[in-house]
Design a protein around this motif. Structure first.
Motif, short mmCIF file in Angstrom:
data_model
loop_
_atom_site.label_atom_id
_atom_site.label_comp_id
_atom_site.label_asym_id
_atom_site.label_seq_id
_atom_site.Cartn_x
_atom_site.Cartn_y
_atom_site.Cartn_z
N LEU A 211 11.58 -16.14 6.13
CA LEU A 211 10.75 -14.97 6.42
C LEU A 211 10.87 -14.66 7.91
O LEU A 211 10.37 -15.40 8.75
N SER A 212 11.56 -13.59 8.24
CA SER A 212 11.87 -13.32 9.64
C SER A 212 10.69 -12.74 10.39
O SER A 212 9.81 -12.10 9.80
N ARG A 213 10.70 -12.94 11.69
CA ARG A 213 9.63 -12.37 12.53
C ARG A 213 9.67 -10.85 12.49
O ARG A 213 8.64 -10.20 12.66
N GLN A 214 10.85 -10.26 12.28
CA GLN A 214 10.96 -8.81 12.19
C GLN A 214 10.21 -8.28 10.97
O GLN A 214 9.52 -7.27 11.04
N ASN A 215 10.32 -9.01 9.85
CA ASN A 215 9.55 -8.65 8.66
C ASN A 215 8.06 -8.73 8.93
O ASN A 215 7.29 -7.83 8.57
N LEU A 216 7.66 -9.83 9.57
CA LEU A 216 6.24 -10.03 9.87
C LEU A 216 5.72 -8.90 10.77
O LEU A 216 4.64 -8.36 10.55
N ALA A 217 6.50 -8.56 11.79
CA ALA A 217 6.10 -7.50 12.71
C ALA A 217 5.99 -6.16 11.99
O ALA A 217 5.04 -5.39 12.21
N ASN A 218 6.96 -5.88 11.11
CA ASN A 218 6.93 -4.62 10.35
C ASN A 218 5.70 -4.55 9.44
O ASN A 218 5.11 -3.49 9.26
N TRP A 219 5.33 -5.70 8.86
CA TRP A 219 4.14 -5.72 8.00
C TRP A 219 2.87 -5.41 8.80
O TRP A 219 1.98 -4.71 8.34
N VAL A 220 2.80 -6.00 10.01
CA VAL A 220 1.63 -5.74 10.88
C VAL A 220 1.54 -4.24 11.19
O VAL A 220 0.47 -3.63 11.07
N ILE A 221 2.65 -3.65 11.58
CA ILE A 221 2.67 -2.23 11.94
C ILE A 221 2.36 -1.36 10.72
O ILE A 221 1.54 -0.44 10.79
N HIS A 222 2.99 -1.68 9.59
CA HIS A 222 2.76 -0.89 8.37
C HIS A 222 1.30 -0.99 7.91
O HIS A 222 0.66 0.03 7.61
N GLY A 223 0.77 -2.22 7.89
CA GLY A 223 -0.61 -2.40 7.45
C GLY A 223 -1.61 -1.71 8.36
O GLY A 223 -2.59 -1.10 7.91
N SER A 224 -1.34 -1.77 9.66
CA SER A 224 -2.24 -1.14 10.63
C SER A 224 -2.22 0.38 10.50
O SER A 224 -3.27 1.02 10.40
N ASN A 225 -1.03 0.95 10.50
CA ASN A 225 -0.89 2.41 10.52
C ASN A 225 -1.28 3.05 9.20
O ASN A 225 -1.78 4.18 9.18
N ASN A 226 -1.04 2.35 8.10
CA ASN A 226 -1.28 2.96 6.79
C ASN A 226 -2.63 2.64 6.18
O ASN A 226 -3.09 3.37 5.30
N TRP A 227 -3.28 1.56 6.65
CA TRP A 227 -4.54 1.16 6.03
C TRP A 227 -5.66 0.92 7.03
O TRP A 227 -6.74 1.51 6.93
N LEU A 228 -5.41 0.06 8.00
CA LEU A 228 -6.50 -0.31 8.92
C LEU A 228 -6.89 0.83 9.85
O LEU A 228 -8.01 0.86 10.35
N GLN A 229 -5.98 1.76 10.08
CA GLN A 229 -6.26 2.91 10.95
C GLN A 229 -7.50 3.68 10.49
O GLN A 229 -8.29 4.15 11.30
N TYR A 230 -7.70 3.76 9.17
CA TYR A 230 -8.85 4.49 8.63
C TYR A 230 -10.16 3.81 9.02
O TYR A 230 -11.15 4.47 9.38
N ILE A 231 -10.19 2.49 8.94
CA ILE A 231 -11.40 1.74 9.32
C ILE A 231 -11.62 1.86 10.83
O ILE A 231 -12.75 2.05 11.29
N TYR A 232 -10.53 1.77 11.57
CA TYR A 232 -10.60 1.89 13.03
C TYR A 232 -11.20 3.24 13.44
O TYR A 232 -12.09 3.31 14.28
#
Length: 289
Positions: A22-43
């Motif tokens: 599991l590459s760090r690039q995958n992990l980083a992309n998941w953080v960005i995707h989850g933040s921008n697509n889901w957590l942004q609404y709560i923020y």
């Protein structure tokens, strides 16, 4: 990464130890995707609620973003922190910006009206419709730093620096006793106990300003207090206001600890995602979730 300050490259290595590729690039992309697509609404919703408060704390600290357009990778970008007061709903919001310019808090706090407590950085002066509140922890730090810088045989300056620190310590000691009171009771007790100390401190500052070298450490501490006096004494206006901005400084520490471990963000997109995730985690922790 954000709760335990473990960089993604270290997590990548931990997964590899268990035979998981599991590459760090995958992990980083998941953080960005989850933040921008889901957590942004709560923020955004938390941001709306934050602007309805009557007292906010703010602070900022440096960070490094490698791929910031128009900037060298070694230059400073900034993580800003905005927090609600101790007697309100607990909200901690981080915001990434490429600079320390005053336009950033002005924009973020648009529509906020009330008290804004900071460390005295002039960048917050552009925020409209607020009463600026200073930080006595910063005022006291000037005198304690002056004490540390003095040679052992400097008795007069040492005495003066200690006197300045003692005034601040008296105010903090009073606040400690008032911690569990209601805002209304705290306001009345401050008028009775803190106001005489403040008046004596201001008289002392004005007297000593004429006697010390303005560019000395003590002179700078005195000048800071006099320049900031309307803001420093503003905690007397409302029992909900704290005597210092330590609340914001404590809240920004998790980011500072993380920064020491993962050193930088690669892109502004990743820095913004980090701000959103830190906001979720620190707000959740503050609410006991």
């Amino acid at each position: 990464k954000y709760s335990e300050a473990i960089p993604l490259y270290r997590q990548e290595r931990q997964f590899n130890n268990f035979g998981i590729d599991l590459s760090r690039q995958n992990l980083a992309n998941w953080v960005i995707h989850g933040s921008n697509n889901w957590l942004q609404y709560i923020y955004d919703r938390l941001h709306e609620n934050l602007l309805k408060e009557t007292l906010l704390h703010a602070d900022e600290t440096t960070m490094q973003v490698l791929d910031e357009e128009g900037k060298k990778p070694t230059s400073n970008s900034y993580m800003w922190l905005y927090a609600s007061g101790r007697d309100s709903k607990q909200i901690f919001l981080y915001e990434y910006q490429a600079s320390r310019a005053s336009k950033h808090p002005k924009e973020f706090l648009k529509r906020f009206e009330g008290y804004l407590q900071t460390d005295g950085y002039p960048g917050y002066n552009e925020v409209s419709d607020v009463i600026q509140v200073g930080c006595f922890a910063h005022a006291r730090r000037g005198f304690t730093d002056a004490l540390k810088a003095l040679p052992k045989d400097s008795t007069i300056t040492k005495t003066n620096a200690q006197e300045g620190a003692d005034f601040c310590n008296k105010l903090f000691k009073i606040e400690k006793v008032l911690t569990d009171l209601s805002p209304e009771e705290r306001y009345n007790k401050r008028l009775e106990q803190s106001k005489p100390v403040l008046e004596a401190f201001l008289y002392w500052l004005e007297s000593k300003e004429k006697q010390v070298l303005p560019k000395s450490a003590l002179g700078k501490a005195i000048k800071y207090c006099l320049n900031q006096w309307p803001k420093l004494s503003a905690f007397m206006l409302d029992g909900r206001i704290e005597i210092s901005n330590n609340r914001a400084e404590r809240a920004i520490k998790p980011f500072v600890i993380g920064r020491k471990n993962f050193l930088f963000s690669k892109s502004p997109k990743g820095a913004r995602a980090s701000a959103i995730v830190y906001s979720m985690i620190e707000t959740a922790k503050a609410n006991g979730l």
